[in-house]
Design an enzyme around this catalytic site. Structure first.
Site, PDB file in Angstrom:
ATOM      1  CE1 TYR A 154       0.014  -2.413  -8.558  1.00 27.87           C
ATOM      2  CE2 TYR A 154       0.907  -0.354  -7.723  1.00 27.87           C
ATOM      3  CZ  TYR A 154      -0.158  -1.221  -7.894  1.00 27.87           C
ATOM      4  OH  TYR A 154      -1.403  -0.876  -7.415  1.00 27.87           O
ATOM      5  CE  LYS A 158      -2.535  -0.574 -10.686  1.00 29.38           C
ATOM      6  NZ  LYS A 158      -3.912  -1.049 -10.975  1.00 29.38           N
TER       7      LYS A 158
END
Length: 229
Positions: A154, A158
């Site tokens: 994750y 990002k």
């Protein structure tokens, strides 16, 4: 009248962002994979619904046609995102990370964002005041990496979003394109482990969706201001 599309807007931060922007006078398209949930959310909000799966080229192309037929687009909020955990619900750290997990996360969080942004660029270029908001995370910051959250996929996704934000902003200086960190917000993505409300989390998204012609571009912000890359 400002027309705004929000991906992943049938719940959570996307839903709250839609509510706030409608209150500010925007015409909002609620983008959602599920027709049933998306139509229900749009009806509740007083928004328009468009079926949109960011991982599917045909779905995105159909959404572009719908929004174009509706009059065009001024603001794109790339909100749709996922986090993948183990079957037992544990966060997957670097030691357990596989290419398959990374690919699954990037398919939505990175490739999906690029797919949607690329497809809607022709409509945004026709707008007098085009804006793109990419929902990122504090976990994307390399300067603050490794503090608290053990997951790998994750944050990496990002961080990629942040780089893409800068490059899109450089390529399209007439647009206001920024990455935002909503904070650790209680949503389905984190199994409602977040410590703030969607009302609090949506604040920076709503703000950067309305930056003004001299507003920042190519930046990375939370509600308090710029974040370290």
């Amino acid at each position: 009248m400002t027309t705004t599309l929000i991906t992943g807007a049938n719940k959570g931060l996307g839903h709250e962002t839609a509510r706030r922007l409608i209150a500010a006078g925007h015409t909002v398209y609620v983008g959602a994979r599920s027709v049933e949930r998306g139509e229900a959310a749009a009806a509740e909000l007083g928004a328009r619904f468009v079926q949109l799966d960011v991982t599917d080229d045909a779905s995105v192309a159909a959404a572009v046609a719908t929004v174009e037929a509706g009059g065009g687009l001024d603001v794109l909020v790339n909100n749709a995102g996922i986090e993948v955990r183990s079957p037992g619900g544990e966060i997957i750290g670097a030691a357990e990370l596989t290419a398959d997990v990374l690919r699954e996360v990037f398919e939505t969080n990175v490739f999906g964002l690029v797919r949607v942004t690329h497809a809607f660029l022709p409509l945004l270029e026709r707008s007098a005041a085009p804006v793109v908001v990419n929902v990122s995370s504090r976990l994307a910051s390399l300067a603050q990496a490794g503090k608290g959250y053990p997951g790998a996929a994750y944050p990496a996704s990002k961080t990629a979003v942040n780089m893409l934000t800068v490059q899109f902003a450089t390529a399209f200086p007439q647009m206001r394109i920024n990455a935002v960190e909503p904070g650790y917000t209680s949503t389905d993505l984190n199994r409602h482990e977040g410590t703030q409300t969607v009302e609090q989390g949506a604040e920076i998204i709503v703000r950067m969706a309305q930056p003004g012609p001299d507003g920042p571009t190519g930046g990375y912000f939370d509600a308090e201001g710029p974040l370290p890359w």
